[in-house]
Design a protein around this motif. Structure first.
Motif, short mmCIF file in Angstrom:
data_model
loop_
_atom_site.label_atom_id
_atom_site.label_comp_id
_atom_site.label_asym_id
_atom_site.label_seq_id
_atom_site.Cartn_x
_atom_site.Cartn_y
_atom_site.Cartn_z
N UNK A 126 0.82 -1.21 0.00
CA UNK A 126 0.00 0.00 0.00
C UNK A 126 0.86 1.26 0.00
N UNK A 127 2.04 1.17 0.61
CA UNK A 127 2.93 2.33 0.63
C UNK A 127 3.35 2.69 -0.79
N UNK A 128 3.65 1.67 -1.60
CA UNK A 128 4.04 1.91 -2.99
C UNK A 128 2.89 2.50 -3.78
N UNK A 129 1.65 2.02 -3.51
CA UNK A 129 0.47 2.52 -4.23
C UNK A 129 -0.12 3.77 -3.58
N UNK A 130 0.46 4.20 -2.47
CA UNK A 130 0.00 5.39 -1.73
C UNK A 130 -1.47 5.26 -1.34
N UNK A 131 -1.79 4.10 -0.74
CA UNK A 131 -3.15 3.85 -0.27
C UNK A 131 -3.15 3.90 1.26
N UNK A 132 -3.63 4.98 1.86
CA UNK A 132 -3.61 5.11 3.32
C UNK A 132 -4.65 4.23 3.99
N UNK A 133 -4.51 4.06 5.30
CA UNK A 133 -5.49 3.33 6.10
C UNK A 133 -6.82 4.09 6.06
N UNK A 134 -7.93 3.37 5.99
CA UNK A 134 -9.24 4.01 5.85
C UNK A 134 -10.09 3.81 7.10
N UNK A 135 -11.11 4.64 7.21
CA UNK A 135 -12.05 4.53 8.33
C UNK A 135 -12.79 3.21 8.28
N UNK A 136 -13.14 2.76 7.09
CA UNK A 136 -13.84 1.47 6.96
C UNK A 136 -13.00 0.32 7.50
N UNK A 137 -11.69 0.39 7.32
CA UNK A 137 -10.82 -0.67 7.83
C UNK A 137 -10.81 -0.68 9.36
#
Length: 254
Positions: free
Chosen positions: A20-31
């Motif tokens: 996710x760091x490579x894709x720049x996908x942060x942690x979400x509220x849904x998670x």
């Protein structure tokens, strides 16, 4: 922890979270919601009461979420209250958010504390009579898993994935170690994809969360297909006319 164990943990983290760091996908509220629900699900057979939910995150993830959601703790508490009400429970919930460097980026560590609920004795299916449990068992739901046949769903929370720690282990190159959870919510089994890399499709439609219906074909990573069915033939269809007949099926396994 030995160097080998540290290396194994890093490799496991990278496969499940680090990309996710490579894709720049942060942690979400849904998670966060999903992680809290997963920890609370075994308590659905217990009495109502007061619960403190402790959520430990990597400091960078916590700072990001607090900046994005000013009342983050209140949002989580409100979600838990609404979710527990849908599950015929009423809990007084306090949320404690902690930033700890021991938690790796994109991971969510949840623990519970309760004054009037015996957490140690709670089980997925309590021995005492409970309308919620009776409804679950009467449905007699199951998955047809390639290579395993019929796998009964008799828990409030069932985990699915490639990792051996899961309740239902599904092998396949495109199946994540922790791919999904099946949760008993509001009288239905609900499929929750856990942000898996390959994703989940139900009847050809990519989903994140979906109420399961008899005859649903669940495809993991575009390659491995499961079938969801119920032992009580069409009882919901008779109630609301929404269910169709289950069609013949053959699964494809990797």
């Amino acid at each position: 922890m030995s160097k080998l164990q540290q290396l194994e943990r890093y490799m496991r983290w990278w496969v499940e979270r680090g990309w996710r760091r490579w894709l720049k996908r942060p942690l979400t509220l849904d998670e966060l919601f999903l992680a809290v629900e997963a920890e609370l699900s075994p308590l659905l057979g217990s009495d109502n009461g007061a619960i403190t939910v402790e959520i430990r995150l990597n400091p960078a993830d916590l700072a990001y979420l607090v900046a994005k959601y000013e009342l983050l703790g209140d949002l989580i508490a409100a979600h838990v209250a609404e979710w527990s009400e849908r599950c015929d429970r009423s809990w007084q919930v306090d949320v404690l958010l902690l930033g700890q460097t021991s938690v790796w980026p994109y991971e969510v560590d949840v623990s519970l504390a309760a004054n009037d609920i015996d957490l140690a004795s709670t089980k997925n299916v309590p021995a005492v009579a409970d309308p919620l449990v009776e409804q679950l068992t009467a449905l007699d739901a199951f998955l047809v898993v390639p290579g395993q046949g019929h796998v009964s769903l008799q828990r409030f929370l069932t985990t699915v994935g490639r990792g051996q720690m899961n309740d239902i282990v599904v092998m396949g190159a495109a199946v994540s170690r922790q791919h999904a959870q099946i949760r008993w919510q509001g009288g239905y089994f609900v499929w929750h994809d856990l942000g898996s890399l390959g994703g989940t499709e139900i009847n050809g439609v990519r989903i994140t969360t979906s109420v399961l219906q008899a005859g649903d074909r669940i495809t993991l990573g575009g390659m491995t297909t499961l079938l969801y069915s119920e032992g009580v033939d069409g009882w919901r269809a008779q109630d609301n006319g929404e269910r169709g007949e289950t069609q013949p099926w053959s699964g494809s396994a990797v």
